[in-house]
Design a protein around this motif. Structure first.
Motif, PDB file in Angstrom:
ATOM      1  N   ARG A  19     -26.882  15.480 -50.544  1.00  0.00           N
ATOM      2  CA  ARG A  19     -28.298  15.138 -50.342  1.00  0.00           C
ATOM      3  C   ARG A  19     -29.134  15.592 -51.533  1.00  0.00           C
ATOM      4  O   ARG A  19     -30.022  14.870 -52.001  1.00  0.00           O
ATOM      5  N   HIS A  46     -36.568  20.663 -49.275  1.00  0.00           N
ATOM      6  CA  HIS A  46     -36.308  19.522 -48.404  1.00  0.00           C
ATOM      7  C   HIS A  46     -35.565  20.008 -47.167  1.00  0.00           C
ATOM      8  O   HIS A  46     -34.578  20.735 -47.271  1.00  0.00           O
ATOM      9  N   PHE A  49     -33.550  19.248 -43.525  1.00  0.00           N
ATOM     10  CA  PHE A  49     -32.733  18.278 -42.806  1.00  0.00           C
ATOM     11  C   PHE A  49     -32.124  18.946 -41.581  1.00  0.00           C
ATOM     12  O   PHE A  49     -32.084  20.174 -41.480  1.00  0.00           O
ATOM     13  N   GLU A  50     -31.632  18.126 -40.671  1.00  0.00           N
ATOM     14  CA  GLU A  50     -30.827  18.664 -39.583  1.00  0.00           C
ATOM     15  C   GLU A  50     -29.506  19.162 -40.156  1.00  0.00           C
ATOM     16  O   GLU A  50     -29.026  18.670 -41.168  1.00  0.00           O
ATOM     17  N   ASP A 108     -30.616  23.379 -44.553  1.00  0.00           N
ATOM     18  CA  ASP A 108     -29.660  22.688 -43.680  1.00  0.00           C
ATOM     19  C   ASP A 108     -29.865  23.106 -42.222  1.00  0.00           C
ATOM     20  O   ASP A 108     -28.942  23.584 -41.561  1.00  0.00           O
ATOM     21  N   SER A 160     -25.085  18.710 -47.646  1.00  0.00           N
ATOM     22  CA  SER A 160     -26.327  19.214 -48.243  1.00  0.00           C
ATOM     23  C   SER A 160     -26.296  19.087 -49.757  1.00  0.00           C
ATOM     24  O   SER A 160     -27.301  18.727 -50.385  1.00  0.00           O
TER      25      SER A 160
END
Length: 326
Positions: A73, A60, A62-63, A39, A70
């Motif tokens: 996601r 994975h 992400f911003e 994250d 999160s």
């Protein structure tokens, strides 16, 4: 297709995530995928993750969007029939997934399995017991009263049920766990595995728990609960609020209480007593008042020395266990 997808959200968790990953990949139930959602970490988390050589691990990035988003996601990427979540500093015992998966096979009418939780410290050592409650079946009313599941690192959920209720509500962090459990319980049964299988990490020197944010998100969750609860459960509102403010009182005074947090504890306690007058009959209330008072009056060094020397006198653990579920 794998049976279980484990979602692990992490933000700047380089110091603990290796132990957490090991506790997932070392499960006796091996038909799993581990989906790590970074994250937006700014420490060495990704470098640590890249040293893990296991084909079941996915990374994975992400911003930064917070824990609830999160988790969602990760669930969207999951291929498993079941979902489980673990925070980047918590641990599982080796049989956690197998026990919960078997419980759901034995109870096909249930959509959620949960186990019991204990707390560990920074060194993975036992610190204190968590909720050890035996509730199974229709637990909707009980979850309205209090979040007995214990943490987001606990449950195993049938994926279709998670999707049916809409997953986590990210805007309710840090109370989004409780909100999801209640929505699931409104539609599906739960089953308990009566064993300690979740080791929830408590940083014993920290006072970083955001009281204001937890109070605000808890109020939002309670508003959502009683906007959706049937008429025959509306009378639980006061008891629900009483238990939540009791929990906030405890968190304000836990571990290393500070003057500002102790002042907040007086307000939380007053609200807890207002909503649940039965608390006046509990002897632990006077220990709470005493602990808050000395936290306001004494300098930090003197306070910690006193709490250490008179541990029994200032022990407020019982505050968490006085819950009227019936």
């Amino acid at each position: 297709m794998v049976q279980i997808s484990v979602i692990l959200p992490v933000y700047n968790g380089a110091s603990t995530i290796t132990d957490t990953i090991d506790s997932v990949l070392g499960q006796t139930f091996q038909d799993v995928e581990l989906i790590v959602i970074d994250d937006g970490s700014t420490d060495d988390t990704v470098s640590v993750l890249e040293t893990c050589n296991d084909e079941r691990l996915q990374i994975h990035q992400f911003e930064n969007a917070g824990q609830g988003e999160s988790r969602n996601r990760g669930a969207a990427l999951a291929q498993g029939e079941y979902l489980s979540f673990i925070d980047a500093d918590d641990l599982w015992t080796p049989e956690k997934l197998e026990s919960q998966w078997q419980a759901l096979q034995t109870h096909p009418q249930a959509a959620v399995a949960y186990s019991w939780t204990d707390h560990i410290d920074e060194h993975n050592q036992f610190f204190r017991s968590g909720p050890h409650l035996p509730f199974s079946g229709d637990v909707y009313k009980k979850l309205i009263i209090s979040d007995f599941v214990g943490s987001g690192s606990n449950v195993l959920i049938r994926k279709f049920a998670f999707e049916e209720v809409g997953g986590f509500a990210p805007h309710l962090t840090p109370a989004e766990d409780w909100d999801l459990w209640v929505r699931l319980a409104a539609n599906y049964e739960f089953v308990v595995v009566p064993q300690v299988q979740i080791l929830y990490r408590t940083v014993t020197t920290s006072s970083s728990f955001n009281l204001a944010k937890m109070e605000a998100s808890s109020l939002q969750v309670m508003e959502r609960i009683f906007a959706q609860a049937p008429p025959d459960l509306q009378d639980l509102a006061q008891r629900c609020r009483g238990h939540r403010y009791k929990y906030l009182t405890y968190k304000a005074l836990d571990l290393t209480p500070q003057r500002q947090r102790a002042r907040a504890a007086f307000r939380f306690l007053a609200l807890a007593l207002w909503y649940d007058p039965s608390l006046w009959r509990r002897r632990v209330i006077w220990k709470v008042v005493l602990r808050a008072t000395v936290a306001v009056l004494l300098p930090q060094a003197g306070l910690m020395s006193l709490l250490t020397r008179q541990r029994k006198l200032f022990d407020i653990e019982a505050l968490l266990f006085h819950i009227r579920f019936d």
